[in-house]
Design an enzyme around this catalytic site. Structure first.
Site, PDB file in Angstrom:
ATOM      1  N   GLY A  20       0.145   1.779  25.549  1.00 53.72           N
ATOM      2  CA  GLY A  20      -0.345   2.988  24.952  1.00 53.72           C
ATOM      3  C   GLY A  20       0.146   3.101  23.635  1.00 53.72           C
TER       4      GLY A  20
ATOM      5  N   ASP B 136       1.585  -9.743  24.325  1.00 52.61           N
ATOM      6  CA  ASP B 136       1.764  -8.736  25.846  1.00 52.61           C
ATOM      7  C   ASP B 136       1.170  -9.796  26.913  1.00 52.61           C
ATOM      8  OD1 ASP B 136       0.848  -7.244  27.833  1.00 52.61           O
ATOM      9  OD2 ASP B 136       0.822  -5.503  26.352  1.00 52.61           O
TER      10      ASP B 136
ATOM     11  N   ASN C 129      -4.765   1.731  32.926  1.00 52.92           N
ATOM     12  CA  ASN C 129      -4.141   1.807  31.397  1.00 52.92           C
ATOM     13  C   ASN C 129      -5.188   2.532  30.637  1.00 52.92           C
ATOM     14  OD1 ASN C 129      -3.489  -1.735  31.740  1.00 52.92           O
ATOM     15  ND2 ASN C 129      -2.332  -0.262  32.369  1.00 52.92           N
ATOM     16  N   LEU C 130      -6.475   2.936  30.988  1.00 54.25           N
ATOM     17  CA  LEU C 130      -7.562   3.043  29.883  1.00 54.25           C
ATOM     18  C   LEU C 130      -7.236   4.601  29.436  1.00 54.25           C
ATOM     19  CD1 LEU C 130     -10.750   1.745  31.630  1.00 54.25           C
ATOM     20  CD2 LEU C 130      -8.993   0.609  30.119  1.00 54.25           C
TER      21      LEU C 130
ATOM     22  N   ARG D  28      -4.704   5.891  28.092  1.00 57.95           N
ATOM     23  CA  ARG D  28      -4.070   6.201  26.971  1.00 57.95           C
ATOM     24  C   ARG D  28      -4.103   4.548  26.350  1.00 57.95           C
ATOM     25  NH1 ARG D  28      -1.200   4.383  31.226  1.00 57.95           N
ATOM     26  NH2 ARG D  28       0.722   2.941  30.952  1.00 57.95           N
TER      27      ARG D  28
ATOM     28  N   LYS E 113      -4.667  -8.563  27.942  1.00 56.93           N
ATOM     29  CA  LYS E 113      -4.637  -7.649  26.876  1.00 56.93           C
ATOM     30  C   LYS E 113      -4.402  -8.187  25.490  1.00 56.93           C
ATOM     31  CE  LYS E 113      -2.303  -3.677  29.329  1.00 56.93           C
ATOM     32  NZ  LYS E 113      -1.142  -3.197  29.432  1.00 56.93           N
TER      33      LYS E 113
ATOM     34  N   ASP F  79       7.078  -1.360  27.283  1.00 65.30           N
ATOM     35  CA  ASP F  79       7.265  -0.254  28.208  1.00 65.30           C
ATOM     36  C   ASP F  79       8.868  -0.689  29.051  1.00 65.30           C
ATOM     37  OD1 ASP F  79       6.552  -2.431  29.775  1.00 65.30           O
ATOM     38  OD2 ASP F  79       4.953  -1.609  30.662  1.00 65.30           O
ATOM     39  N   ASN F  80       9.510  -1.450  28.749  1.00 67.94           N
ATOM     40  CA  ASN F  80      10.919  -1.757  29.152  1.00 67.94           C
ATOM     41  C   ASN F  80      11.871  -1.930  28.305  1.00 67.94           C
ATOM     42  OD1 ASN F  80      11.255  -4.837  29.238  1.00 67.94           O
ATOM     43  ND2 ASN F  80       9.063  -4.615  29.360  1.00 67.94           N
TER      44      ASN F  80
ATOM     45  N   CYS G   6       6.538   5.870  32.921  1.00 62.53           N
ATOM     46  CA  CYS G   6       5.414   6.612  32.810  1.00 62.53           C
ATOM     47  C   CYS G   6       4.795   6.617  33.997  1.00 62.53           C
ATOM     48  CB  CYS G   6       4.727   5.931  31.382  1.00 62.53           C
ATOM     49  SG  CYS G   6       5.118   6.357  29.919  1.00 62.53           S
TER      50      CYS G   6
ATOM     51  N   CYS H 253      17.885  21.232  27.890  1.00 56.60           N
ATOM     52  CA  CYS H 253      17.106  21.584  26.879  1.00 56.60           C
ATOM     53  C   CYS H 253      16.222  22.519  27.230  1.00 56.60           C
ATOM     54  CB  CYS H 253      16.777  20.184  26.362  1.00 56.60           C
ATOM     55  SG  CYS H 253      15.258  19.139  26.963  1.00 56.60           S
TER      56      CYS H 253
END
Ligand SMILES: [Zn+2]
Length: 381
Positions: A44, A65, A73-74, A76, A89, A133-134, A190, A339
């Site tokens: 993303g 990747d 996935n598509l 984003r 990817k 993403d990790n 996510c 917040c």
């Protein structure tokens, strides 16, 4: 490049709108053409960042990747499309990027960035752009960049909020902010929390912009950008090197890449903090605050937001001031952080846990949920 070493007429025309920028010029464009950027994660954030860097004329873009393109996935990950579903990817990214810049050199690293290859890959590039993403890969990318003396641009996104961290070598690293890798089971992803594709586009575009500034030598200090798409805000915060940082501090303990350091931490029993979950609801927070021994409630919004509304008893420590004001937060008490909507306070909660505050929880939904569910007298904004 033309035989004389400058730009040829085609390139001058292609990049004319960029070359006329004061900070770029023909010399800057040549610098971008000679630059090598490693994209960690073609997802993303890596998608928009890589597209803009390719279009800007960066000459070499390596893509690391290990995943294949999936349907989920598509929405984003705009490097990929229905025609590349199921493909690696790296391959899908290379197809899209070469459309934008046919002369682009595209080394592909289908194993992703690993502890085994990081110190081989990272020194080959001038800059690392981390959209992983990790946490394991984020820490690995930062540590490898520090050890190789390379600048790094990190991005992350959750719900409608994002963060971009631009790191200049010698001026701080990811571990200066987050010394210890958090337990993966304590951090929503996510896939659990949800994410809007356009917010990935905002954050990824910021990452590309920061990367171009670093490649052009326009950035001398590290910084953090806190992006709140819902409120339409982006706050820049200075990032200082922490002398005690385990990677870039005065006496670093991380001197090489050891695979054990980057195993995803998700095996610890979830019962390790049974009374202090990462997030609690406003109803649970209200009950805790009404108890005989209430927790300490910290409001990490900005003073202008605090002026609009506040939860009685909350202490205001704006997010950007938290690292410098840790001494004001008790380590022996239960701490709740809130917040506006719960995004910034979730990051502060993760930060405090990484700093050793074990009994910290985020108030999910923030003061907005408090206003809707607990006390309608608290104005919404
Ligand atoms: Zn550091």
């Amino acid at each position: 490049m033309s035989p004389g070493g400058g730009l040829n007429e085609h390139e001058r025309s292609l990049y004319s709108r960029q070359i006329r920028l004061p900070g770029v010029g023909e010399s800057g464009q040549l610098r971008l053409k000679a630059a090598k950027v490693l994209i960690v994660g073609a997802g993303g954030l890596g998608s928009p960042a890589a597209l803009y860097l390719a279009a800007a004329g960066v000459g070499t873009i390596g893509v690391a990747d290990p995943d294949k393109v999936e349907l989920t996935n598509l929405h984003r990950q705009i490097l990929h499309g229905f025609d590349t579903l199921g493909l690696p990817k790296t391959v899908s990214a290379a197809e899209a990027l070469s459309e934008l810049n046919p002369g682009l050199i595209l080394p592909l690293h289908p194993d992703g960035l690993t502890a085994g290859n990081a110190m081989d890959l990272v020194p080959r590039y001038d800059l690392v752009l981390d959209g992983a993403d990790n946490f394991a890969t984020r820490f690995l990318a930062s540590d490898a960049a520090v050890l190789a003396g390379r600048p790094l641009v990190h991005g992350s996104v959750l719900r409608s909020e994002g963060q971009v961290i631009s790191l200049v070598p010698g001026a701080g690293c990811y571990r200066c902010l987050y010394p210890v890798m958090p337990d993966a089971s304590q951090v929503p992803t996510c896939s659990e929390a949800g994410v809007l594709g356009a917010v990935c586009g905002i954050v990824g575009s910021w990452m590309a912009s920061e990367a171009v500034s670093l490649l052009l030598g326009a950035r001398k200090a590290s910084r953090v950008l806190q992006i709140d798409a819902e409120r339409g805000l982006c706050r820049p915060l200075a990032l200082q090197r922490d002398d005690r940082c385990p990677c870039c501090g005065n006496t670093p303990s991380i001197r090489s890449i050891s695979p054990e350091t980057y195993r995803p931490v998700c095996a610890s029993p979830p019962s390790s903090m049974p009374d202090h979950p990462l997030e609690i609801s406003v109803k649970e927070a209200a009950a805790a605050l009404a108890a005989p021994t209430p927790p300490v409630l910290i409001d990490v919004r900005e003073p202008d937001e605090h002026a609009i509304c506040r939860i009685p008893g909350a202490r205001l420590i704006p997010m950007g001031q938290v690292p410098a004001r840790l001494a004001e937060i008790p380590r022996d008490a239960v701490v709740l952080v809130h917040c506006h909507h719960g995004g910034r306070s979730l990051r502060v909660t993760q930060f405090l846990r990484a700093k050793g505050f074990a009994s910290v929880s985020n108030v999910k939904g923030g003061i907005d949920a408090w206003s809707r569910e607990i006390d309608a007298a608290v104005p919404r904004y």
